[in-house]
Design a protein around this motif. Structure first.
Motif, mmCIF file in Angstrom:
data_model
loop_
_atom_site.group_PDB
_atom_site.id
_atom_site.type_symbol
_atom_site.label_atom_id
_atom_site.label_comp_id
_atom_site.label_asym_id
_atom_site.label_seq_id
_atom_site.Cartn_x
_atom_site.Cartn_y
_atom_site.Cartn_z
ATOM 1 N N LEU A 90 0.918 -1.235 -0.131
ATOM 2 C CA LEU A 90 -0.087 0.009 -0.037
ATOM 3 C C LEU A 90 0.659 1.087 0.256
ATOM 4 O O LEU A 90 0.457 2.273 -0.683
ATOM 5 C CB LEU A 90 -0.776 -0.060 1.198
ATOM 6 N N ALA A 111 -1.627 -0.831 -5.857
ATOM 7 C CA ALA A 111 -2.997 -1.144 -5.764
ATOM 8 C C ALA A 111 -3.336 -2.710 -5.829
ATOM 9 O O ALA A 111 -3.345 -3.190 -6.916
ATOM 10 C CB ALA A 111 -4.188 -0.545 -6.650
ATOM 11 N N ALA A 114 -8.642 -5.520 -5.624
ATOM 12 C CA ALA A 114 -9.646 -5.472 -4.411
ATOM 13 C C ALA A 114 -10.236 -6.575 -4.094
ATOM 14 O O ALA A 114 -10.763 -7.398 -4.977
ATOM 15 C CB ALA A 114 -10.856 -4.330 -4.902
ATOM 16 N N ARG A 115 -10.159 -6.961 -2.634
ATOM 17 C CA ARG A 115 -11.046 -8.257 -2.410
ATOM 18 C C ARG A 115 -12.622 -7.952 -2.228
ATOM 19 O O ARG A 115 -13.095 -6.589 -2.293
ATOM 20 C CB ARG A 115 -10.250 -8.613 -0.961
ATOM 21 N N ASP A 148 -13.376 -5.043 0.217
ATOM 22 C CA ASP A 148 -12.745 -3.599 0.024
ATOM 23 C C ASP A 148 -13.753 -2.539 -0.346
ATOM 24 O O ASP A 148 -14.516 -2.994 -1.531
ATOM 25 C CB ASP A 148 -11.720 -3.762 -0.837
ATOM 26 N N THR A 161 -20.896 -4.998 -2.560
ATOM 27 C CA THR A 161 -19.509 -4.377 -2.212
ATOM 28 C C THR A 161 -20.243 -2.996 -1.769
ATOM 29 O O THR A 161 -20.954 -2.272 -2.322
ATOM 30 C CB THR A 161 -18.813 -4.164 -3.309
ATOM 31 N N GLN A 187 -17.668 3.842 0.372
ATOM 32 C CA GLN A 187 -17.050 4.772 1.282
ATOM 33 C C GLN A 187 -16.981 5.987 0.642
ATOM 34 O O GLN A 187 -16.286 6.088 -0.435
ATOM 35 C CB GLN A 187 -15.868 4.081 1.867
ATOM 36 N N ARG A 189 -7.753 4.327 -5.962
ATOM 37 C CA ARG A 189 -8.983 3.570 -5.518
ATOM 38 C C ARG A 189 -10.290 4.491 -5.729
ATOM 39 O O ARG A 189 -11.341 3.921 -5.620
ATOM 40 C CB ARG A 189 -8.748 2.884 -4.337
#
Lengths: 376, 307
Positions: free
Chosen positions: A18, A23, A26-27, A30, A71, A74, A99
């Motif tokens: 990170l 990057a 993405a799991r 995330d 997903t 945020q 991201r």
């Protein structure tokens, strides 16, 4: 090697990755990220607080309903202090985070346009809830807004004023990008409707003594006065107009539409008329749901600004959902541009695919006995 | 244009005088601390705001008569002034040798420390009260109209005028007729000399801060009620204009600052009739520049070394 160490090592590796800006794929857990820039300190911090409150409300409902195919999303908030320099720094910060898929904000047209240059360069969609300067969406194909512009609102109100009788009008406007364009768009439309403009008086942001401007306006004896400013300034201006016995009927931009106008201005604001997209008395279920959720979460009624932000976040989240969990910034932009008939609290919103201007419906409002009333 | 000098023009003069009185009210306390005591204090605008908020809290809580509100605001302002002195000024005064006392750097350091206190205070107020304009009970506003023929005055104009006269007269009396005033003038003139003749310089400075800040706080609540707005950023604009008035008036002259403030207010107001109000700040700064070019000591000042 003991399992704890193994875990630690993985963590350290992840942290290192990170830190290097690499990057990792993405799991599922995330969250998808969007950035939101707004004034959270300084002279206009109250608007930023309102935007953040409205955004949190919308986001919580969206994630609770499953997010983007499971997903969550945020929002990262940054304080621009309503300063173009800060706005540009934040835009760079958002752009540098691979991201972050898209950005919301800023508050004023001036800051939004400054930040917009950065978003245009990196190819990241920017959706402002309030930037209504005509030039904003002309920065690049990445700029969107969830507010009808003064080019749309000015002519609407100009026509309305002419229908009610006044032939001449004096304009009092705040001197910033938004105010100047609001005053000019209105003046142009009012003249096109056959009226005359006795003068445009600009005042500096932060000015709260309008007595000399109002005396100058009174000297010209206009049939009506048109205010291009925010509700705080307007409350003071209207109180001082009452005190100076200026009797001409007052019309204004939709930015005056807030319960605060009445709380601050008292009797002096009775009779003011304006156009607005958001009317909390609207019986539509999404509007009533928003009003009651907002009240129970924050203790006060939402105003137009909160509603604009709520819908802007909603439109952005709908675009993320349409683009899917693996979308790129470009795909999010295209999904945003394809928005048609988004059922928000500020009316059904569609973006024009060419100009990216929103189409909405406007309601006519008047303050009567300390209450906003819808006319017709 | 003979028809220009009509009732509207007279009203514009009245608007200007009331605006000038607002600047004067702020400038009086400011000049006492900044000009007379010769310390750079950029937190006076926040003292003004604190006074307005203190007064408003009392109005909302108990709705007492105006005099009580003003006295309460002054008490809070005096306490805030003493606190400001402790926080931003005393630590920088801790060396009392001659070199430090005469050092420009030491004096200018308070520019930053008072600016820091000002920013922290303002942002704390935003944190606790939000950046929004506070709702003032309509009955408490000083906007009751007093019509004089075609002209309008308000009771706020009269209160602000009265307060300016009382403050100006009181301060002149204090400075030139009392021992406190004598020691303030002594400290302002020469700190070391004052100390040699037995004046408690720290106490004198604290007293000056208390008095100047009490006046600033009274200005805050009166102007807040007169203009109908009280918010954390309200101190900035009048603070700048008071600074201009003080410099124009010659830094150390309180009557000079008051006259300059009135001059500023009337010029700004009358200029609105000729040019866009958006340019009116240029009038203030233009007058400042003109004054500094042609009267480097200010209109009413006399030569003295300045920061």
């Amino acid at each position: 090697m003991r399992p704890e160490f193994k875990r630690l090592k993985t963590l350290a590796l992840a942290a290192a990755a990170l830190a290097c800006g690499y990057a990792a794929p993405a799991r599922a857990a995330d969250p998808l990220l969007i950035g939101y820039q707004m004034p959270l300190s300084g002279d206009y911090s109250q608007y930023g607080e309102m935007f953040r409150n409205a955004a949190e409300l919308q986001l919580k409902a969206f994630n609770a309903a499953g997010g983007v195919d499971g997903t969550p999303v945020q929002i990262l908030y940054e304080d621009s202090k309503n300063d173009p320099k800060e706005g540009v720094n934040i835009a760079r910060k958002f752009a540098d985070n691979p991201r972050i898929l898209a950005a919301l904000g800023d508050f004023s047209s001036t800051v939004s346009m400054a930040a917009g240059e950065v978003y245009a360069k990196v190819g990241m969609a920017q959706l402002s809830q309030t930037a209504s300067h005509p030039e904003f969406t002309k920065v690049s194909k990445y700029q969107f807004r969830n507010i009808t512009t003064q080019a749309y609102e000015g002519p609407f109100t100009a026509k309305w004023i002419r229908q009610t009788g006044p032939k001449s009008v004096a304009i009092v406007s705040i001197q910033n990008d938004w105010g100047i364009s609001a005053a000019e768009e209105f003046a142009k439309a009012f003249k096109a409707e056959g009226g005359s403009v006795t003068g445009i008086e600009y005042f500096n942001p932060g000015n709260r003594d309008f007595r000399s401007i109002l005396t100058k306006v009174a000297r010209a004896k206009p049939d009506a006065i048109y205010l291009c400013m925010f509700y705080e300034e307007a409350a003071s201006a209207l109180q001082q107009a009452k005190q100076l016995n200026v009797k001409a009927p007052v019309f204004s931009t939709s930015s005056l539409y807030s319960p605060k106008l009445i709380e601050l201005g008292g009797d002096a604001v009775n009779g003011v008329r304006m156009a607005s997209t958001f009317v909390p008395e609207n019986p539509a279920p999404e509007v009533q749901g928003f009003v009651s959720n907002f009240k129970s979460a924050y203790g006060n009624a939402p105003n137009m600004f909160a509603a604009q932000a709520y819908d802007a976040v909603g439109i952005m989240l709908a675009a993320l959902k349409a683009a899917g969990p693996k979308a790129t910034r470009e795909q999010v932009r295209d999904a945003l541009a394809a928005t048609t008939g988004y059922p928000g609290v500020t009316g059904k919103t569609s973006f024009d695919p060419q100009t990216r201007e929103p189409a909405k419906t406007l309601a006519k409002m008047v303050v009567e006995n300390g209450q906003f009333k819808v006319i017709e | 244009m003979p028809d220009f000098f009509d009732a509207y023009f007279a009203q514009q003069i009245i608007n200007g005088l009331s605006l000038g009185l607002v600047y004067a009210l702020v400038a009086i306390g400011f000049t006492l601390i900044f000009g007379i005591l010769n310390v750079v204090n950029f937190a006076h605008g926040e003292i003004y705001t604190v006074g307005a908020f203190a007064g408003l809290l009392l109005i909302v809580g108990a709705a007492p008569p105006l005099l009580a509100v003003v006295l309460f605001a002054m008490a809070v302002g005096a306490a805030a002034g003493v606190g400001l002195e402790r926080l931003a000024f005393r630590p920088i005064r801790r060396f009392s040798d001659e070199a430090s006392l005469k050092s420009r750097a030491m004096r200018e350091a308070t520019l930053l420390s008072s600016l820091a206190v000002s920013i922290v205070t303002r942002e704390l107020m935003v944190h606790f009260f939000s950046g929004e304009m506070q709702v003032i009970p309509q009955a408490a506003l000083l906007q009751e109209v007093i019509a004089v023929g075609p002209l309008t005055l308000t009771n706020g104009n009269l209160f602000i005028f009265g307060a300016s006269v009382v403050m100006l007269g009181g301060l002149q009396f204090m400075l030139y007729r009392t021992r406190v005033g004598l020691s303030i003038r002594a400290v302002s003139n020469n700190v070391l000399g004052a100390r040699h003749v037995g004046i408690d310089t720290n106490r004198t400075i604290v007293a000056t801060f208390a008095i100047g800040s009490a006046l600033g706080a009274a200005a805050g609540i009166l102007v807040g009620l007169y203009n109908g707005n009280i918010f954390p950023y309200m101190g900035f604009a009048p603070g700048v204009k008071a600074f201009v008035a003080m410099v124009m008036g010659g830094l150390s002259s309180i009557p000079g600052a008051v006259i300059s403030a009135l001059l500023l207010g009337v010029s700004e107001s009358v200029a609105t009739d000729f040019i866009s109000a958006g340019w009116k700040d240029m009038i203030a700064y233009g007058l400042l520049v003109v004054t500094l070019i042609f009267f480097p000591q200010g209109l009413f000042g006399h030569g003295r070394e300045r920061v």
